[in-house]
Write a protein that holds these residues in place. Sequence first.
Motif, PDB file in Angstrom:
ATOM      1  N   ALA A   6       0.804  -1.215   0.000  1.00 45.74           N
ATOM      2  CA  ALA A   6       0.000   0.000   0.000  1.00 45.74           C
ATOM      3  C   ALA A   6       0.839   1.268   0.000  1.00 45.74           C
ATOM      4  N   ASN A   7       2.058   1.196   0.530  1.00 44.06           N
ATOM      5  CA  ASN A   7       2.889   2.396   0.655  1.00 44.06           C
ATOM      6  C   ASN A   7       4.336   2.071   0.294  1.00 44.06           C
ATOM      7  N   PRO A   8       4.560   1.687  -0.953  1.00 47.45           N
ATOM      8  CA  PRO A   8       5.920   1.275  -1.338  1.00 47.45           C
ATOM      9  C   PRO A   8       6.943   2.398  -1.215  1.00 47.45           C
ATOM     10  N   ASP A   9       6.523   3.642  -1.388  1.00 49.14           N
ATOM     11  CA  ASP A   9       7.474   4.747  -1.263  1.00 49.14           C
ATOM     12  C   ASP A   9       7.992   4.870   0.161  1.00 49.14           C
ATOM     13  N   LEU A  10       7.113   4.658   1.141  1.00 48.98           N
ATOM     14  CA  LEU A  10       7.566   4.703   2.533  1.00 48.98           C
ATOM     15  C   LEU A  10       8.490   3.528   2.828  1.00 48.98           C
ATOM     16  N   ALA A  11       8.127   2.340   2.345  1.00 51.69           N
ATOM     17  CA  ALA A  11       8.980   1.174   2.571  1.00 51.69           C
ATOM     18  C   ALA A  11      10.367   1.379   1.965  1.00 51.69           C
ATOM     19  N   THR A  12      10.415   1.955   0.773  1.00 51.64           N
ATOM     20  CA  THR A  12      11.696   2.208   0.120  1.00 51.64           C
ATOM     21  C   THR A  12      12.500   3.261   0.884  1.00 51.64           C
ATOM     22  N   LEU A  13      11.816   4.270   1.402  1.00 56.89           N
ATOM     23  CA  LEU A  13      12.504   5.280   2.203  1.00 56.89           C
ATOM     24  C   LEU A  13      13.141   4.649   3.441  1.00 56.89           C
ATOM     25  N   ILE A  14      12.408   3.767   4.104  1.00 56.10           N
ATOM     26  CA  ILE A  14      12.976   3.091   5.275  1.00 56.10           C
ATOM     27  C   ILE A  14      14.176   2.246   4.854  1.00 56.10           C
ATOM     28  N   ASP A  15      14.074   1.579   3.698  1.00 51.04           N
ATOM     29  CA  ASP A  15      15.225   0.841   3.157  1.00 51.04           C
ATOM     30  C   ASP A  15      16.451   1.749   3.069  1.00 51.04           C
ATOM     31  N   ASP A  16      16.258   2.937   2.517  1.00 50.18           N
ATOM     32  CA  ASP A  16      17.362   3.853   2.283  1.00 50.18           C
ATOM     33  C   ASP A  16      17.984   4.350   3.580  1.00 50.18           C
ATOM     34  N   VAL A  17      17.155   4.492   4.619  1.00 51.20           N
ATOM     35  CA  VAL A  17      17.650   5.063   5.878  1.00 51.20           C
ATOM     36  C   VAL A  17      18.286   4.011   6.771  1.00 51.20           C
ATOM     37  N   ALA A  39      16.958  15.740   6.828  1.00 51.04           N
ATOM     38  CA  ALA A  39      16.798  15.095   5.525  1.00 51.04           C
ATOM     39  C   ALA A  39      15.734  13.997   5.585  1.00 51.04           C
ATOM     40  N   VAL A  40      15.729  13.224   6.657  1.00 50.96           N
ATOM     41  CA  VAL A  40      14.730  12.157   6.797  1.00 50.96           C
ATOM     42  C   VAL A  40      13.343  12.761   6.979  1.00 50.96           C
ATOM     43  N   GLN A  41      13.253  13.810   7.788  1.00 54.44           N
ATOM     44  CA  GLN A  41      11.950  14.470   7.938  1.00 54.44           C
ATOM     45  C   GLN A  41      11.444  14.985   6.594  1.00 54.44           C
ATOM     46  N   LYS A  42      12.317  15.606   5.830  1.00 58.23           N
ATOM     47  CA  LYS A  42      11.920  16.122   4.529  1.00 58.23           C
ATOM     48  C   LYS A  42      11.450  15.003   3.609  1.00 58.23           C
ATOM     49  N   ALA A  43      12.142  13.868   3.655  1.00 62.43           N
ATOM     50  CA  ALA A  43      11.762  12.732   2.811  1.00 62.43           C
ATOM     51  C   ALA A  43      10.416  12.150   3.246  1.00 62.43           C
TER      52      ALA A  43
END
Length: 338
Positions: A6-17, A39-43
């Motif tokens: 449902a939220n692949p962009d959030l999952a990918t962001l967590i991957d990156d962090v 930077a994480v807040q902005k993302a």
Amino acid sequence: LWLYQANPDLATLIDDVISGGWREAFDPSPLALYKDDDAVQKAIVAVKRKNKERAANRIAELTGRSIDPGAMFDVQLKRIHQYKRQLLNILGVIARWNMLKETSEHYPPRVVLMAGKAASSYWLAKLIIKLANDVAAKINSDPATRGRLTFLFLPNYNVSMAEWLIPAADLSEQISLAGTEASGTGNMKLAMNGALTLGTRDGANIEIAEAVGEENTFMFGLQVADVAALRERYSPHGVRDADPMLKRVLDQIVEGIFSPEEPDRFRPILDSLLGHGDRYMVLADFAAYLRAQREVDALWADERSWNRKVISNIAGMGRFSSDRAIRQYAQDIWRTGF
């Protein structure tokens, strides 16, 4: 897991962090270390904005109404039932509308979204849906509050809608009467996707507050012991008469402000509150609910503090994974050495 679909962009962001290893055990807890990282807040904000724009487009298709993705998305997604207290939300929306019309005080723009279905024979629940739609029609056509308050009851709620609506939510309304909600999964999904919980101390709300820190939620109202103690002496009429704001909201409903073509349309709802004892103590929690909503407004105005709590919520939701539950059962109950 639901989040990945449902939220692949959030999952990918967590991957990156924090790296992709968190997915195997669904443990996003290391993300909490980055709650103050600019930077994480902005993302996080960018992901939420994208999801809100997607939801706004879907809502426009469904309802023909445009909503502002920059406004707070205040969401209540529940089966329609008196104990889940969609009625408390509706009364709060009317009170907010009144305040916006009568004060110069700044209130951040808010889009209140409600969705859910009622059992086919549950006529009072269906009347609550009708009230929501009639209140929405009145408020949304008022030029005095346009752009500051929008209220929509979304039709035909289902899993597919949840997959685009939950990732877009900023605020998760979980406002059942304490002691009536056995559990909850929708509230878990909302918190996991970065919606802050506005809730009573009931069901899984208690566990969510423990997991993410109660300071990262907005808890309010009667607790289970309070409900039991108040039950014997509870006077809905007394509560109404002691609260001018509440009395005005109830008077507006009974006077037909929202149903001028049929002024008595919602009389059964008022009877359930005032004539039949307000079983689910909607009126008793009204003032505390409005106070909590003011806390929400104040925090929303402080974007950095709001996003800090968003990240804390996402990071704290690992304990609600089904994988975690199965693993714990295997180790502690089945003793399989999983």
